[in-house]
Design a protein around this motif. Sequence first.
Motif, PDB file in Angstrom:
ATOM      1  N   ARG A  31     -18.994  10.373  -3.446  1.00  0.00           N
ATOM      2  CA  ARG A  31     -20.067  10.199  -2.465  1.00  0.00           C
ATOM      3  C   ARG A  31     -21.203  11.178  -2.762  1.00  0.00           C
ATOM      4  N   LYS A  54     -26.432   3.181  -2.491  1.00  0.00           N
ATOM      5  CA  LYS A  54     -27.747   3.190  -1.850  1.00  0.00           C
ATOM      6  C   LYS A  54     -28.820   3.122  -2.924  1.00  0.00           C
ATOM      7  N   MET A  69     -28.709  -1.180   0.763  1.00  0.00           N
ATOM      8  CA  MET A  69     -27.352  -0.619   0.785  1.00  0.00           C
ATOM      9  C   MET A  69     -26.438  -1.741   0.305  1.00  0.00           C
ATOM     10  N   THR A  94     -22.456   6.052  -2.055  1.00  0.00           N
ATOM     11  CA  THR A  94     -22.416   6.518  -0.666  1.00  0.00           C
ATOM     12  C   THR A  94     -20.991   6.664  -0.136  1.00  0.00           C
ATOM     13  N   LEU A 156     -25.553  -4.025   7.559  1.00  0.00           N
ATOM     14  CA  LEU A 156     -24.554  -3.122   6.983  1.00  0.00           C
ATOM     15  C   LEU A 156     -23.135  -3.569   7.357  1.00  0.00           C
ATOM     16  N   ILE A 172     -22.740   6.340   6.803  1.00  0.00           N
ATOM     17  CA  ILE A 172     -24.182   6.434   6.556  1.00  0.00           C
ATOM     18  C   ILE A 172     -24.778   7.394   7.572  1.00  0.00           C
ATOM     19  N   THR A 176     -30.507   8.616   6.725  1.00  0.00           N
ATOM     20  CA  THR A 176     -30.623   7.470   5.830  1.00  0.00           C
ATOM     21  C   THR A 176     -31.051   6.231   6.598  1.00  0.00           C
TER      22      THR A 176
END
Length: 219
Positions: A31, A54, A69, A94, A156, A172, A176
Amino acid sequence: MHNNQQQDVPFSTQAFLDSAGLARTIVAYRRGEVVFRQGDPCAHVMYIQQGSVKLSVLSESGREAVVAMLGPGKFFGEGCLAGQAVRVGTATATTDGTTILLVDKSQMVSLLRQEPALSDRFIAHVLARNIRIEQDLVDQLFNSSEKRLARALLLLARHGQDDTPVRSVPTISQETLANMIGTTRSRVNFFMKKFQRLGFIDYTDGLKVNPRLTDVLHA
């Protein structure tokens, strides 16, 4: 792929990429680790096997805009197929354990020519990406930051892609989310608390989105 393949067997992009005899490279990212940076040479098409990525662009003044994303089963970095010499944005993992398949540009071109099913899937991906960009532009021009945030959360959570009533959202940050919808972190925090109070989102075990969040879009 052989012509005698059963027609009722759905085409699997992952299975094909795994069996196509590619001199492929598979890379695992933690990440926050950068997959490629804006300005890097553009030589591979990339396919997310697991995890999420991302895509962002940095302006000359240092302002970051999050443009997408992406999750498992998505291609990115396909600009190299259209003659893009360098990356126009930055790709960042991410989630821990994000695994990405790198396909050389020339090999990807050959695959698209030789395998119609993969070509159809890839074209559908590119068209869907273009439609999403158009919708994002309309969203930025005409919708309030509250509606933009609701739409981003639903996207998302991949709302509408299956019958699961409540979907988890990949980890997230509010910063962001703010960069994605073009507002401040404080505004995102305000609306997230409002959505939670109304039962549209739940923080009990990660972030989960209830389909009723669509009510915000229609208000």
